[in-house]
Scaffold this active site. Structure first.
Site, PDB file in Angstrom:
ATOM      1  N   LEU A 161       0.808  -1.214   0.000  1.00 52.67           N
ATOM      2  CA  LEU A 161       0.000   0.000   0.000  1.00 52.67           C
ATOM      3  C   LEU A 161       0.844   1.269   0.000  1.00 52.67           C
ATOM      4  O   LEU A 161       0.414   2.310   0.487  1.00 52.67           O
ATOM      5  CB  LEU A 161      -0.936  -0.013   1.213  1.00 52.67           C
ATOM      6  CG  LEU A 161      -1.846  -1.239   1.306  1.00 52.67           C
ATOM      7  CD1 LEU A 161      -2.648  -1.221   2.602  1.00 52.67           C
ATOM      8  CD2 LEU A 161      -2.759  -1.339   0.091  1.00 52.67           C
ATOM      9  N   CYS A 162       2.017   1.203  -0.566  1.00 49.33           N
ATOM     10  CA  CYS A 162       2.980   2.292  -0.569  1.00 49.33           C
ATOM     11  C   CYS A 162       2.977   2.997  -1.934  1.00 49.33           C
ATOM     12  O   CYS A 162       2.676   2.383  -2.957  1.00 49.33           O
ATOM     13  CB  CYS A 162       4.370   1.703  -0.276  1.00 49.33           C
ATOM     14  SG  CYS A 162       5.722   2.900  -0.288  1.00 49.33           S
ATOM     15  N   ALA A 163       3.333   4.258  -1.944  1.00 57.94           N
ATOM     16  CA  ALA A 163       3.456   4.981  -3.214  1.00 57.94           C
ATOM     17  C   ALA A 163       4.531   4.360  -4.114  1.00 57.94           C
ATOM     18  O   ALA A 163       4.487   4.514  -5.335  1.00 57.94           O
ATOM     19  CB  ALA A 163       3.782   6.448  -2.949  1.00 57.94           C
ATOM     20  N   TYR A 164       5.478   3.632  -3.522  1.00 52.27           N
ATOM     21  CA  TYR A 164       6.535   2.977  -4.306  1.00 52.27           C
ATOM     22  C   TYR A 164       6.158   1.566  -4.758  1.00 52.27           C
ATOM     23  O   TYR A 164       6.948   0.906  -5.432  1.00 52.27           O
ATOM     24  CB  TYR A 164       7.837   2.920  -3.502  1.00 52.27           C
ATOM     25  CG  TYR A 164       8.487   4.268  -3.336  1.00 52.27           C
ATOM     26  CD1 TYR A 164       9.151   4.873  -4.388  1.00 52.27           C
ATOM     27  CD2 TYR A 164       8.423   4.934  -2.110  1.00 52.27           C
ATOM     28  CE1 TYR A 164       9.742   6.113  -4.234  1.00 52.27           C
ATOM     29  CE2 TYR A 164       9.013   6.180  -1.948  1.00 52.27           C
ATOM     30  CZ  TYR A 164       9.671   6.764  -3.017  1.00 52.27           C
ATOM     31  OH  TYR A 164      10.261   7.996  -2.871  1.00 52.27           O
ATOM     32  N   THR A 165       4.960   1.099  -4.428  1.00 52.18           N
ATOM     33  CA  THR A 165       4.547  -0.258  -4.784  1.00 52.18           C
ATOM     34  C   THR A 165       4.677  -0.546  -6.282  1.00 52.18           C
ATOM     35  O   THR A 165       5.019  -1.679  -6.637  1.00 52.18           O
ATOM     36  CB  THR A 165       3.113  -0.530  -4.269  1.00 52.18           C
ATOM     37  OG1 THR A 165       3.117  -0.380  -2.851  1.00 52.18           O
ATOM     38  CG2 THR A 165       2.642  -1.926  -4.623  1.00 52.18           C
TER      39      THR A 165
END
Length: 176
Positions: free
Chosen positions: A54-58
């Site tokens: 659930l990360c912006a870097y996913t």
């Protein structure tokens, strides 16, 4: 005398339980069941990344898979280590596995949800902290391990797995 005993006991209790001499002494629980043993990495470069769904870097999962697809035939291993240390991972391994399969078609090795920071850090990450001073400061931090088990380089979240910075280092290791 009592003070000396307390100091000695404090030092003994503070001694790392992961006192491992080389990269060959770590194992992770695989998200698919079984274990992933770092002893199997000997002779191959490995990129290890702490990940979260659930990360912006996913979207970097795409880059990790592309890197694996590009170099696996030449010996590169890529390991994703899902972690909830930054409160951005799904609730359990089944959800992580399904999310990664559906959204990124991953077939690279993945561990179970694993702590990478603090007192509960997996022994591999505790070893990195002690030997390299490296502690992931966010999701998708990466560590490149050489074929001899040494840490070649570490990369922050903002470094894409397919970046020339990482690929150049991997290509040099694969050419040795």
């Amino acid at each position: 005398m009592l003070r000396a005993v307390i100091v000695i006991l404090s030092l003994a209790l503070a001694a790392p339980a992961y006192a491992i001499e080389s990269i060959g002494g770590f194992s992770f629980r695989s998200i698919d069941g079984g274990t992933i043993d770092s002893a199997d990495w000997q002779g191959s470069p490995v990129l290890v990344a702490n990940t979260a769904s659930l990360c912006a870097y996913t979207p970097q999962y795409d880059g990790l898979q592309a890197l694996y697809d590009t170099y696996r035939a030449r010996g590169l291993l890529v390991l994703a280590v899902p972690s909830d240390d930054f409160a951005q991972e799904l609730g359990d391994e089944a959800a992580v596995k399904e999310f990664c399969a559906v959204n990124f078609d991953l077939d690279l090795p993945m561990t179970e949800i694993t702590p990478v920071r603090g007192r509960e850090a997996h022994p591999f990450y505790a070893w990195l902290r002690e030997t390299e001073g490296f502690v992931p400061n966010w999701n998708f931090n990466k560590v490149l391990i050489g074929p001899d088990g040494t840490v070649i380089d570490t990369y922050g979240s903002g470094v894409d797995p397919m970046s020339p910075r990482i690929r150049t280092r991997i290509e040099a290791l694969l050419s040795q």
